[in-house]
Design a protein around this motif. Structure first.
Motif, PDB file in Angstrom:
ATOM      1  N   ASP A   1      -0.603  13.100   8.137  1.00 63.09           N
ATOM      2  CA  ASP A   1      -1.956  12.639   8.452  1.00 63.09           C
ATOM      3  C   ASP A   1      -3.028  13.467   7.754  1.00 63.09           C
ATOM      4  O   ASP A   1      -4.144  12.998   7.537  1.00 63.09           O
ATOM      5  CB  ASP A   1      -2.176  12.648   9.964  1.00 63.09           C
TER       6      ASP A   1
ATOM      7  N   ILE B   1       1.297   4.065  -2.992  1.00 63.35           N
ATOM      8  CA  ILE B   1       0.963   5.494  -2.865  1.00 63.35           C
ATOM      9  C   ILE B   1       2.162   6.344  -3.293  1.00 63.35           C
ATOM     10  O   ILE B   1       2.039   7.288  -4.073  1.00 63.35           O
ATOM     11  CB  ILE B   1       0.548   5.828  -1.415  1.00 63.35           C
TER      12      ILE B   1
ATOM     13  N   ILE C   1       0.881  15.201   0.308  1.00 66.24           N
ATOM     14  CA  ILE C   1       0.822  13.781   0.668  1.00 66.24           C
ATOM     15  C   ILE C   1       1.946  13.388   1.621  1.00 66.24           C
ATOM     16  O   ILE C   1       3.072  13.855   1.480  1.00 66.24           O
ATOM     17  CB  ILE C   1       0.901  12.930  -0.622  1.00 66.24           C
TER      18      ILE C   1
ATOM     19  N   GLU D   1       0.818  -1.222   0.000  1.00 66.73           N
ATOM     20  CA  GLU D   1       0.000   0.000   0.000  1.00 66.73           C
ATOM     21  C   GLU D   1       0.849   1.267   0.000  1.00 66.73           C
ATOM     22  O   GLU D   1       0.590   2.205  -0.757  1.00 66.73           O
ATOM     23  CB  GLU D   1      -0.929  -0.017   1.223  1.00 66.73           C
ATOM     24  N   PHE D   2       1.917   1.281   0.827  1.00 64.59           N
ATOM     25  CA  PHE D   2       2.641   2.546   0.971  1.00 64.59           C
ATOM     26  C   PHE D   2       3.565   2.834  -0.201  1.00 64.59           C
ATOM     27  O   PHE D   2       3.652   3.979  -0.650  1.00 64.59           O
ATOM     28  CB  PHE D   2       3.358   2.591   2.328  1.00 64.59           C
TER      29      PHE D   2
ATOM     30  N   THR E   1      -6.357   4.631   0.151  1.00 65.90           N
ATOM     31  CA  THR E   1      -6.232   3.516  -0.775  1.00 65.90           C
ATOM     32  C   THR E   1      -6.703   2.246  -0.086  1.00 65.90           C
ATOM     33  O   THR E   1      -6.180   1.885   0.969  1.00 65.90           O
ATOM     34  CB  THR E   1      -4.758   3.379  -1.223  1.00 65.90           C
TER      35      THR E   1
ATOM     36  N   LEU F   1      -7.896  11.882  -3.486  1.00 70.02           N
ATOM     37  CA  LEU F   1      -8.405  10.717  -4.201  1.00 70.02           C
ATOM     38  C   LEU F   1      -8.559   9.537  -3.256  1.00 70.02           C
ATOM     39  O   LEU F   1      -7.574   9.020  -2.726  1.00 70.02           O
ATOM     40  CB  LEU F   1      -7.434  10.329  -5.326  1.00 70.02           C
TER      41      LEU F   1
HETATM   42  P1  ADP Z   1      -3.862   7.439   7.372  1.00 72.68           P
HETATM   43  O1  ADP Z   1      -3.758   6.010   7.778  1.00 72.68           O
HETATM   44  O2  ADP Z   1      -3.309   8.426   8.330  1.00 72.68           O
HETATM   45  O3  ADP Z   1      -5.237   7.798   6.867  1.00 72.68           O
HETATM   46  P2  ADP Z   1      -2.765   6.586   4.906  1.00 72.68           P
HETATM   47  O4  ADP Z   1      -1.784   5.553   5.290  1.00 72.68           O
HETATM   48  O5  ADP Z   1      -4.091   6.166   4.417  1.00 72.68           O
HETATM   49  O6  ADP Z   1      -2.903   7.603   6.112  1.00 72.68           O
HETATM   50  O7  ADP Z   1      -2.096   7.524   3.805  1.00 72.68           O
HETATM   51  C1  ADP Z   1      -0.785   8.034   3.935  1.00 72.68           C
HETATM   52  C2  ADP Z   1      -0.644   9.287   3.119  1.00 72.68           C
HETATM   53  O8  ADP Z   1      -0.870   8.976   1.752  1.00 72.68           O
HETATM   54  C3  ADP Z   1      -1.645  10.384   3.489  1.00 72.68           C
HETATM   55  O9  ADP Z   1      -1.016  11.624   3.303  1.00 72.68           O
HETATM   56  C4  ADP Z   1      -2.744  10.189   2.477  1.00 72.68           C
HETATM   57  O10 ADP Z   1      -3.444  11.397   2.228  1.00 72.68           O
HETATM   58  C5  ADP Z   1      -1.959   9.724   1.257  1.00 72.68           C
HETATM   59  N1  ADP Z   1      -2.745   8.858   0.355  1.00 72.68           N
HETATM   60  C6  ADP Z   1      -3.243   7.634   0.611  1.00 72.68           C
HETATM   61  N2  ADP Z   1      -3.893   7.148  -0.478  1.00 72.68           N
HETATM   62  C7  ADP Z   1      -3.810   8.097  -1.425  1.00 72.68           C
HETATM   63  C8  ADP Z   1      -4.293   8.207  -2.758  1.00 72.68           C
HETATM   64  N3  ADP Z   1      -5.014   7.245  -3.353  1.00 72.68           N
HETATM   65  N4  ADP Z   1      -4.014   9.340  -3.432  1.00 72.68           N
HETATM   66  C9  ADP Z   1      -3.308  10.326  -2.846  1.00 72.68           C
HETATM   67  N5  ADP Z   1      -2.815  10.292  -1.618  1.00 72.68           N
HETATM   68  C10 ADP Z   1      -3.065   9.183  -0.885  1.00 72.68           C
END
Ligand code: ADP
Ligand code: MG
Length: 308
Positions: A29, A9, A26, A5-6, A122, A87
């Motif tokens: 949090d 992204i 991005i 996942e990370f 995501t 998104l």
């Molecule tokens: P959290 O668990 O704090 O909600 P995430 O692990 O879901 O954070 O996301 C980590 C970072 O990546 C955040 O800044 C989030 O906005 C960004 N991010 C996650 N998915 C997407 C995506 N599909 N498009 C753009 N940014 C994303």
């Protein structure tokens, strides 16, 4: 091995576009957005689901492009200047070929709209996207649906019905001899253009505005209802593209132009004294009363997800 996942992204969703109002994008949090003095945030969200808003096996770059434009079109209809977007995407699998094409469409739409991707979410599941867009307007000057007044002229941008015809080409129910026309219509569905600069130019000029996502008559009815007025549309004045005019069934053309959705053009009302900008075509009038009237009786009134 499939991508996690990370890194997904980081690889596909980071570094798409920029905007001076984004203090933090991005990676944290939340994203931080600065607003120019005396401005208000205009914010809107739009979901696209496979099989509902776009056909199965639709090109991933087009899925991204179209979803961003559909959301950005709401900013255009407010006269907002673009700041950024988020998104939330649900994917059945982390298919990197699919993702890199998707990211390419996302970048193209970000460049075309001036909306950098500043965050999102995501998840795994059936394919769907929710795009949230942010823009700004000077305080209290946004273009709303409720300002149309009797005597105003009703105008639209571009040409109508193209996206509905384009979807019919994609689905194989419309066949045109002229390949260039068929392709033009498909592109109007797959790659709509949010009318952002037109919307901004109408601030302080138009009395009301809406973007055409559900169909001309259905969206005009939203303006009529919100403004407490009647809108009369002259179907013969509705602008049609040369490509759409290649369709031989004229009743079908009219149906698409009046009720087809997804064109993402703007419908605006202008006070009687205002000149009609070159980008707009006058198609009707605002009067006292309620509802939308048109010389043609429509077979259906736009798209409603919950209509039976
Ligand atoms: P959290 O668990 O704090 O909600 P995430 O692990 O879901 O954070 O996301 C980590 C970072 O990546 C955040 O800044 C989030 O906005 C960004 N991010 C996650 N998915 C997407 C995506 N599909 N498009 C753009 N940014 C994303
Ligand atoms: Mg999250």
């Amino acid at each position: 091995m499939s991508i996690g996942e990370f890194s997904l992204i980081d690889t596909y969703f980071s570094r798409i576009g920029e905007n001076p109002n984004i203090a933090l994008g991005i990676g944290d949090d939340a994203a931080s957005v600065e607003l120019p003095d005396g401005h208000v945030l205009q914010i809107s969200t739009d979901t696209a689901i496979e099989g509902v808003h776009f056909p199965r096996d639709f090109a991933p770059a087009d899925i991204a492009y179209r979803s961003v434009m559909a959301a950005a079109s709401d900013l255009a209809a407010m006269g907002a200047s673009p700041i950024g977007m988020l998104l939330a995407i649900t994917l059945p699998a982390a298919d990197e070929t699919w993702l890199s094409c998707f990211a390419e469409g996302l970048r193209a739409a970000s460049d075309a709209t001036g909306l950098p991707l500043v965050g999102g979410d995501t998840t795994r599941g059936a394919l769907s996207l929710t795009v949230t867009v942010m823009g700004s307007t000077p305080s209290s000057s946004g273009l709303r649906r409720d300002g149309a007044r009797p005597g105003d002229r009703v105008c639209v941008s571009g040409t109508l019905g193209d996206a509905a015809a384009g979807l019919a080409v994609i689905q194989g129910t419309l066949h045109l001899v002229d390949q260039a026309a068929a392709e033009y219509l498909q592109t109007r569905f797959a790659r709509p253009a949010a009318r952002l600069s037109l919307g901004e130019s109408l601030l302080g000029v138009a009395t009301a505005a809406i973007d055409l996502s559900d169909g001309l008559l259905a969206d005009a009815a939203h303006v009529a209802h919100a403004s407490g007025v009647a809108i009369d549309i002259d179907s013969s004045k509705v602008p049609l593209s040369a490509a759409l005019r290649q369709v031989t069934d004229t009743a079908q053309i009219r149906q698409w132009a009046l009720n087809g959705g997804d064109d993402y053009e703007l419908l605006v009302t202008l006070p009687p004294e205002a000149p009609v900008p070159e980008a707009l075509t006058e198609i009707g009038r605002v009067a006292a009363g309620q509802g939308v009237s048109c010389d043609q009786t429509p077979a259906s009134w736009g798209y409603d997800h919950f209509a039976r």
